[in-house]
Design a protein around this motif. Sequence first.
Motif, mmCIF file in Angstrom:
data_model
loop_
_atom_site.group_PDB
_atom_site.id
_atom_site.type_symbol
_atom_site.label_atom_id
_atom_site.label_comp_id
_atom_site.label_asym_id
_atom_site.label_seq_id
_atom_site.Cartn_x
_atom_site.Cartn_y
_atom_site.Cartn_z
ATOM 1 N N ALA A 54 -17.822 -36.952 -65.262
ATOM 2 C CA ALA A 54 -17.981 -35.497 -65.218
ATOM 3 C C ALA A 54 -16.701 -34.735 -65.529
ATOM 4 N N THR A 55 -15.573 -35.417 -65.539
ATOM 5 C CA THR A 55 -14.340 -34.750 -65.966
ATOM 6 C C THR A 55 -13.842 -35.348 -67.280
ATOM 7 N N ALA A 56 -13.569 -36.656 -67.321
ATOM 8 C CA ALA A 56 -12.983 -37.251 -68.522
ATOM 9 C C ALA A 56 -13.980 -37.301 -69.683
ATOM 10 N N GLN A 57 -15.128 -37.935 -69.489
ATOM 11 C CA GLN A 57 -16.062 -38.048 -70.609
ATOM 12 C C GLN A 57 -16.569 -36.675 -71.045
ATOM 13 N N TYR A 58 -16.797 -35.798 -70.098
ATOM 14 C CA TYR A 58 -17.235 -34.441 -70.445
ATOM 15 C C TYR A 58 -16.239 -33.779 -71.382
ATOM 16 N N ARG A 59 -14.945 -33.852 -71.053
ATOM 17 C CA ARG A 59 -13.936 -33.258 -71.929
ATOM 18 C C ARG A 59 -13.839 -34.017 -73.247
ATOM 19 N N GLY A 60 -14.079 -35.328 -73.189
ATOM 20 C CA GLY A 60 -13.987 -36.137 -74.396
ATOM 21 C C GLY A 60 -14.992 -35.742 -75.456
ATOM 22 N N ILE A 61 -16.157 -35.262 -75.047
ATOM 23 C CA ILE A 61 -17.157 -34.847 -76.030
ATOM 24 C C ILE A 61 -17.147 -33.340 -76.241
ATOM 25 N N ARG A 62 -16.758 -32.557 -75.232
ATOM 26 C CA ARG A 62 -16.871 -31.098 -75.357
ATOM 27 C C ARG A 62 -16.108 -30.572 -76.558
ATOM 28 N N GLU A 63 -14.879 -31.030 -76.735
ATOM 29 C CA GLU A 63 -14.061 -30.477 -77.795
ATOM 30 C C GLU A 63 -14.372 -31.067 -79.168
ATOM 31 N N VAL A 64 -15.152 -32.145 -79.218
ATOM 32 C CA VAL A 64 -15.484 -32.719 -80.526
ATOM 33 C C VAL A 64 -16.952 -32.519 -80.883
ATOM 34 N N LEU A 65 -17.641 -31.659 -80.150
ATOM 35 C CA LEU A 65 -19.040 -31.383 -80.474
ATOM 36 C C LEU A 65 -19.204 -30.951 -81.923
ATOM 37 N N GLY A 66 -18.282 -30.101 -82.373
ATOM 38 C CA GLY A 66 -18.355 -29.640 -83.755
ATOM 39 C C GLY A 66 -17.903 -30.691 -84.744
ATOM 40 N N ILE A 67 -16.955 -31.520 -84.355
ATOM 41 C CA ILE A 67 -16.486 -32.570 -85.251
ATOM 42 C C ILE A 67 -17.597 -33.570 -85.543
ATOM 43 N N VAL A 68 -18.350 -33.946 -84.516
ATOM 44 C CA VAL A 68 -19.468 -34.880 -84.722
ATOM 45 C C VAL A 68 -20.767 -34.141 -85.027
ATOM 46 N N GLN A 69 -20.709 -32.830 -85.047
ATOM 47 C CA GLN A 69 -21.807 -31.973 -85.493
ATOM 48 C C GLN A 69 -23.106 -32.173 -84.718
ATOM 49 N N TYR A 70 -22.975 -32.290 -83.398
ATOM 50 C CA TYR A 70 -24.145 -32.162 -82.536
ATOM 51 C C TYR A 70 -24.419 -30.683 -82.260
ATOM 52 N N GLY A 71 -23.347 -29.929 -82.043
ATOM 53 C CA GLY A 71 -23.507 -28.531 -81.667
ATOM 54 C C GLY A 71 -22.751 -27.598 -82.580
ATOM 55 N N SER A 72 -23.100 -26.305 -82.506
ATOM 56 C CA SER A 72 -22.453 -25.261 -83.296
ATOM 57 C C SER A 72 -22.267 -24.021 -82.435
ATOM 58 N N GLN A 73 -21.319 -23.201 -82.846
ATOM 59 C CA GLN A 73 -20.989 -21.997 -82.098
ATOM 60 C C GLN A 73 -21.561 -20.757 -82.756
ATOM 61 N N ASN A 74 -21.655 -19.717 -81.951
ATOM 62 C CA ASN A 74 -22.091 -18.422 -82.444
ATOM 63 C C ASN A 74 -21.049 -17.803 -83.380
ATOM 64 N N THR A 75 -19.762 -18.047 -83.100
ATOM 65 C CA THR A 75 -18.658 -17.449 -83.833
ATOM 66 C C THR A 75 -18.132 -18.410 -84.894
#
Length: 503
Positions: A54-75
Amino acid sequence: MKNIYNYILAISVLMLSFSCSDDYFDVNSSETQPSTTGLAPQYRIEGAIENTVATAQYRGIREVLGIVQYGSQNTPAYYSESWNTYLTTGSYYLWQNVYVYALPNTADLIYLGEQYNSPHYTAVGKILRAYIFGMATDQYGSIVMEDSYDPERTIILEPEFSTQEEVYERIFLLLDEAIAELDQESEIGLNDEEGDILFNGDTEQWKRFAYSIKARYLNHLTKKSSGEHAYDPQAVISAIEKGFTSNQDNALIQYGGGEASNDNQPFSEDGYGSTRFDFFSEFFVELLKNPLNIDEEFQDPRLTRIVTEAENGGYYGVKTGAGINNDPKLNDADNYSTGYGGFYTSPDSPTYMMTFSEVKFIEAEAKFRSSDIAGAYAAYKTGVEADLQKLNIPSEEISTYITKIDEEIGQENFGLTQIFVQKYIANMLNPETWVDFRRMDYSSAIYPGLERPDNVNVSIFPNEDDWIRAMMYESNEEARNYKNMPNNNPAIRLTTPLWWDTE
């Protein structure tokens, strides 16, 4: 899930923080040896697990969501999506979460297991430690290993770095030691205080988890063709044979969906990571609409389980890095699938560390690379079926899907593309996906339809075949420990392949 902050180490442990904010050093005795007096391992195991996930793995994927293109931002060009300012300034906190919260808990669990003659706890600490080291080194390369927190010595405020090759050697050693320790007698059971929220005290499942992790990291070495660490598909397969055997072995933590933010899946609407996941990405959604890359229309049944339906109907992702035009006449947000509410992003959704389906895709790759095409194809289909079952797809739909694979692909047309597409879908929200993207050099032949995000930082990535290969070290680590850390120039750090990513 219990409040993870109840398990975060006391302030003395946080003083180790050679990588965290200045506030952690605003104490009187920053070099005092952290103490584990009065604690017992059965009261620490849940915190060690939760901080790993909930801390390490969460941060490990949160910042690369766009790099691996699972998620996208409004901005447009937001955070790491376009490999832009957020990354180049080192404002990225996997490092802090690893060294302040996750690794210290594993170090104490190892120590307490030894002190209380309970090697099962020492084993769990080592397995989690190997897992955390793996996540960190796979994003940064060289990391702090030997000089990270140790409850038996004073804190080292300017730690030395270990190479990724050295870290991988330690990962395998930790896992081998843990497997042996799980076979020993332990005075305290792993689940005596119901703290083993992964496997409820089942040491055989912990061993299968250790072997599965070992297979994952052995399989990262596919670009190494010679030398001590040359890729050995048979070693991968041998580890898999002792790894996960069904979805019952899946390593995950389950959120309760309660009122507390940390009892919600981080990527749900009220979770603490929802701000990084406004929409599902166009690439991910379109892949689910045609996962077999065939001419006829064949939608993956997981699409409607994973992806939310847009307010205006249908399933549509946002191009990574593009954001949306806020003019309602042109590109209203209601036309797109929001990032929360699906199988992985609802308040009570689990976070998966590793699954049986991933193990089968690793097996498929190893067998394919060793020319056992029949065995690879069988493992691949088992992996697909396991993931469909994980998402509770009805058996008749699963049967239809597997039949379609046999009809449209079959053993004669089967290859790495099929393995990696299905592994990408099955490993949703797992930082392991970024390892695969780099091992496959972001190939659109492997991942049909994959393109660089919009608004890419062309000052660092000027050419269309330039892709991000590693993460910046945090700026506060650089400020304190610049004499020991590798070159953190963005033009070098973000573009230089890691050790396993080089021939």
